[in-house]
Enzyme design. Sequence first.
Site, PDB file in Angstrom:
ATOM      1  N   GLU A 197       0.819  -1.219   0.000  1.00 54.64           N
ATOM      2  CA  GLU A 197       0.000   0.000   0.000  1.00 54.64           C
ATOM      3  C   GLU A 197       0.848   1.262   0.000  1.00 54.64           C
ATOM      4  O   GLU A 197       0.475   2.264  -0.615  1.00 54.64           O
ATOM      5  CB  GLU A 197      -0.957  -0.009   1.196  1.00 54.64           C
ATOM      6  CG  GLU A 197      -2.122  -1.001   1.055  1.00 54.64           C
ATOM      7  CD  GLU A 197      -1.728  -2.455   1.291  1.00 54.64           C
ATOM      8  OE1 GLU A 197      -0.587  -2.698   1.738  1.00 54.64           O
ATOM      9  OE2 GLU A 197      -2.552  -3.353   1.039  1.00 54.64           O
ATOM     10  N   HIS A 208     -11.617  -5.544   8.566  1.00 52.48           N
ATOM     11  CA  HIS A 208     -12.239  -5.427   7.240  1.00 52.48           C
ATOM     12  C   HIS A 208     -13.515  -4.598   7.336  1.00 52.48           C
ATOM     13  O   HIS A 208     -14.449  -4.802   6.566  1.00 52.48           O
ATOM     14  CB  HIS A 208     -12.572  -6.801   6.661  1.00 52.48           C
ATOM     15  CG  HIS A 208     -11.363  -7.645   6.364  1.00 52.48           C
ATOM     16  ND1 HIS A 208     -10.643  -8.260   7.334  1.00 52.48           N
ATOM     17  CD2 HIS A 208     -10.755  -7.957   5.191  1.00 52.48           C
ATOM     18  CE1 HIS A 208      -9.634  -8.936   6.792  1.00 52.48           C
ATOM     19  NE2 HIS A 208      -9.687  -8.764   5.487  1.00 52.48           N
ATOM     20  N   PHE A 217      -9.259  -3.193   1.091  1.00 48.87           N
ATOM     21  CA  PHE A 217     -10.182  -2.765   2.151  1.00 48.87           C
ATOM     22  C   PHE A 217      -9.637  -1.448   2.695  1.00 48.87           C
ATOM     23  O   PHE A 217      -8.421  -1.269   2.760  1.00 48.87           O
ATOM     24  CB  PHE A 217     -10.248  -3.789   3.288  1.00 48.87           C
ATOM     25  CG  PHE A 217     -10.998  -5.048   2.941  1.00 48.87           C
ATOM     26  CD1 PHE A 217     -12.323  -5.226   3.337  1.00 48.87           C
ATOM     27  CD2 PHE A 217     -10.388  -6.051   2.206  1.00 48.87           C
ATOM     28  CE1 PHE A 217     -13.016  -6.387   3.007  1.00 48.87           C
ATOM     29  CE2 PHE A 217     -11.075  -7.211   1.867  1.00 48.87           C
ATOM     30  CZ  PHE A 217     -12.393  -7.380   2.271  1.00 48.87           C
ATOM     31  N   ASP A 263      -9.291  -0.557   5.552  1.00 49.58           N
ATOM     32  CA  ASP A 263      -8.431  -0.857   6.700  1.00 49.58           C
ATOM     33  C   ASP A 263      -6.952  -0.932   6.317  1.00 49.58           C
ATOM     34  O   ASP A 263      -6.084  -0.582   7.090  1.00 49.58           O
ATOM     35  CB  ASP A 263      -8.868  -2.189   7.337  1.00 49.58           C
ATOM     36  CG  ASP A 263     -10.377  -2.295   7.501  1.00 49.58           C
ATOM     37  OD1 ASP A 263     -11.096  -2.021   6.521  1.00 49.58           O
ATOM     38  OD2 ASP A 263     -10.842  -2.658   8.599  1.00 49.58           O
TER      39      ASP A 263
END
Lengths: 318, 320
Positions: B57, B124, B80, B82
């Site tokens: 990420e 999630h 997600f 998160d």
Amino acid sequence: MLLARVAEEKIASLFRGGRITGGVFLGKGQEAISVATGIALKEGDIFAPLIRDQAGRLAFGESLLDFTLTYLGARSGPMRGRDGNVHRGRPRDGLLPMISHLGAMVSVVNGMLLAHRFQGKTGTVGAASLGDGATSTGAFHESLNQAAVEKLPLVLVVTNNQYAYSTPNDRQFACADLVDKAIGYGVNGHSVDGTDLAACLQVIGDAVRTAREGNGPQLVVASNLRLAGHGEHDDSHYISSHFKKLPLGRDCIEVAQSHLLRNGWADAPSLEVWARECAVQVDEAVAFALREPAPDPALEEWCALSHRHLAEGNPGKP
Amino acid sequence: MITYLEAIREAQRKALENDPRVYLYGQDIGLFGGAFKATKSLAQSFPGRVIDSPICEDAMMGSAIGAALQGMRPVIEMQFADFSTVGFNQIVNQAATMFWRTGESCPITVRLPSGGTPGSGPFHSQNLEALYAHYPGLIILTPATVEDAYSMLLEAIALDDPVIFCEHKYLYYHLKAESLPETALPVGKARIARTGRDATVVTYSAMLHEALAAAEELATQGWEIEIIDLRSIKPLDTDTVLASVARTGRILAVGEAWPWGGVTAEVLARVATDGFNLLDAPPMRLNSKDTPVPFHPNLWGTHRPTASTIANALRDLLRL
Ligand SMILES: Cc1ncc(C[n+]2csc(CCOP(=O)(O)OP(=O)(O)O)c2C)c(N)n1
Ligand SMILES: [Mg+2]
């Protein structure tokens, strides 16, 4: 590299005289590897320098004025007083303005190279600088792996100057040699003596050419010793005297000068002339920056969005 | 009928069609079509422009920033919301500061599949809009309808600033519309989703539908609740909120996110500072509980506000 050394010494003396707001970070001892990187890059390439890259910045084409205007906090500098010292750049010219977070610039270079690929620009290269300490970050891992997966023409230049601030290599990583990491990522690894300009030019030149020819990311690890404090606030008392006696503790500028003298490519008087010429250039750039106005909070836009109409005011303020 | 999820896919398709600078980057979004199928068939239709990323990420965001600086319009799918915390540094310190530091805009859209669904648990289910809204330099969108999911995603991609696009997973399949809209309210404007004169509920994203159900329930007892869908939480349309409170004199702010700080706190702070004299009752807010989001549906259903807890809060607000 001489100009970088002279320019940084000038800023350091201004710092000691209380004329600089914020930190001062020198590339002393690191000019050879840095300048070699700047020289190997061409117009249209990308460069993400870090704190010890004054020499590489100049070689890549950053003006000395960007350096003095930013260190002296002038409104007319590229960062307009919004950011300072080494946190400067001009993305349009391929020169990325580092954020402090170590390792974070590498994937930005990846993205620029990815964009070149989308846009059909071929033959460009992106170089990013890192220190030994930055190799421990997750960002280093993610970005080198990403570049390898995409086979991007990234040249990652890691300068192992034995310390990350006060932390020695043995508290930073446990592999025998940082260049061994290359194989884990499936990229080429190159090692070089960072105190030897000729070797740096050769090895960085090869790495950049290999990347430019489409052979994927190249990891270059240069070894040297930081010959200054982490910043000018730091006396670096923790640097072991053992290193200072080793070849990697040499000053790359002295090494380069004796190389020139030994080969008869320059004599002592011409070295002095070069140093004087550098000093004149630096003094002019400093004098110019000192005359420039400082940022004015009343003229500042205080808006972090390019779409001004979507910016929030200061809620609750009359 | 078209679902909220299909609207998101169609917006991406249209952006890819109309703008050669757009590309999509995220985990499993290529031939597989994404964890939620938000990019299903797009890789086939737009070869080379819907790219599978490694699980990185931070580097996903960093590369988006570089590409944006170089003239592209990346759309990043976080698998997600998160997991966007792993890319948090690049988003808040690099993308968000870029224009202000350099004068170069950084047009990136980050899609965050947000919010809880039964069984998705602590990692999630998160709603991170307030976290991103805290940082200057980002636009935060929270579409609650199929129409907004479509038009706001298109607008997000067209904007020159980085946009955090919080799409709610609970709405992906539940929410359907007849067709996609041709026109839309611009980003930064809230919408009055239901008019009323007795109290105002300010909410966004999936909580809009809980609030609408609560208003329906109270309507059977003769109470008329006005409901504002913020649509965008940064910028936040304070004017529309204050104008509604001026009519009703009462406000309940509802969010699915955690209570500390956050959107509901911000809304009430603004009403208290700029509209104190409009209030006939202390302002109220309702959020999820201050714990991680639970896995079991029984716990999850109690953790977040629902139509019935919103209706109860409204009864308190109306002093019933
Ligand atoms: C993510 C992150 N953590 C901590 C710091 C603080 N910091 C700035 S420079 C530095 C040491 C860097 O060492 P190294 O990477 O070896 O580079 P060098 O200074 O030796 O050139 C640290 C810890 C930072 N800038 N970024
Ligand atoms: Mg170091």
